[in-house]
Write a protein that holds these residues in place. Structure first.
Motif, short mmCIF file in Angstrom:
data_model
loop_
_atom_site.label_atom_id
_atom_site.label_comp_id
_atom_site.label_asym_id
_atom_site.label_seq_id
_atom_site.Cartn_x
_atom_site.Cartn_y
_atom_site.Cartn_z
N GLY A 180 -51.88 19.81 -42.19
CA GLY A 180 -52.24 20.04 -40.80
C GLY A 180 -51.26 20.94 -40.08
O GLY A 180 -51.24 20.98 -38.86
N GLU A 222 -52.58 23.37 -37.49
CA GLU A 222 -53.03 22.81 -36.22
C GLU A 222 -51.87 22.56 -35.27
O GLU A 222 -52.00 22.74 -34.07
CB GLU A 222 -53.77 21.49 -36.47
N GLY A 223 -50.72 22.17 -35.79
CA GLY A 223 -49.59 21.84 -34.94
C GLY A 223 -48.66 22.99 -34.64
O GLY A 223 -47.83 22.90 -33.75
N VAL A 239 -48.47 16.41 -33.40
CA VAL A 239 -49.83 16.91 -33.12
C VAL A 239 -50.62 17.06 -34.42
O VAL A 239 -51.79 16.70 -34.48
CB VAL A 239 -49.76 18.25 -32.35
N TRP A 256 -51.56 13.59 -35.50
CA TRP A 256 -52.55 13.02 -34.59
C TRP A 256 -53.94 13.57 -34.89
O TRP A 256 -54.93 12.85 -34.81
CB TRP A 256 -52.16 13.34 -33.15
N ASN A 257 -54.02 14.83 -35.25
CA ASN A 257 -55.31 15.46 -35.51
C ASN A 257 -55.77 15.35 -36.95
O ASN A 257 -56.83 15.85 -37.30
CB ASN A 257 -55.26 16.95 -35.12
N SER A 258 -54.97 14.72 -37.81
CA SER A 258 -55.36 14.64 -39.22
C SER A 258 -56.55 13.70 -39.39
O SER A 258 -56.74 12.76 -38.62
CB SER A 258 -54.19 14.15 -40.07
N LYS A 259 -57.33 13.96 -40.40
CA LYS A 259 -58.54 13.18 -40.67
C LYS A 259 -58.36 12.26 -41.88
O LYS A 259 -59.32 11.75 -42.41
CB LYS A 259 -59.72 14.11 -40.94
#
Length: 113
Positions: free
Chosen positions: A7, A10-11, A51, A54-57
């Motif tokens: 991720g 994303e961060g 971040v 937090w956004n990981s799936k």
């Protein structure tokens, strides 16, 4: 590199923004520029990591242990939210505790003279 930092893409933009905010704030507060760069980088990396996490799936991986018998039949995997999953785990622990033999504490509290 993506395996080391899942991720990361994303961060990364968030990390850069937070780094710049820390850098500018610390310089305006009168700290030296090298100190502001280092502390800002640490804050940026930490915020980018949070971040990305937090956004990981990713789903939590739990492996059933061989020593514990499975009381419940296997069901199709269902996606649960974090709170629902935590509640189910807490209830399962409570059931396991209640199934174990418990020592009556009433004998310890009553002292006969």
């Amino acid at each position: 590199m993506n395996k080391l930092l899942p991720g990361f893409s994303e961060g990364f933009p968030v990390a850069l923004r937070v780094w710049l905010v820390f850098l500018l704030c610390l310089v305006l507060l009168g700290y030296s520029v090298p100190f502001s760069i280092v502390v800002g980088a640490v804050g940026g990396i930490a915020s980018g990591w949070v971040v990305a996490w937090w956004n990981s799936k990713d789903e939590p991986s739990t492996a059933p242990s061989d020593s514990e018998p499975q009381d419940e039949p296997e069901e199709a995997p269902v996606k649960l939210s974090g709170l629902t999953l935590a509640k189910q785990r807490r209830e399962a622990r409570a059931r396991k505790r209640s199934q174990k033999s418990s020592i009556p504490l009433t004998g310890l509290l009553n002292r006969s003279k």
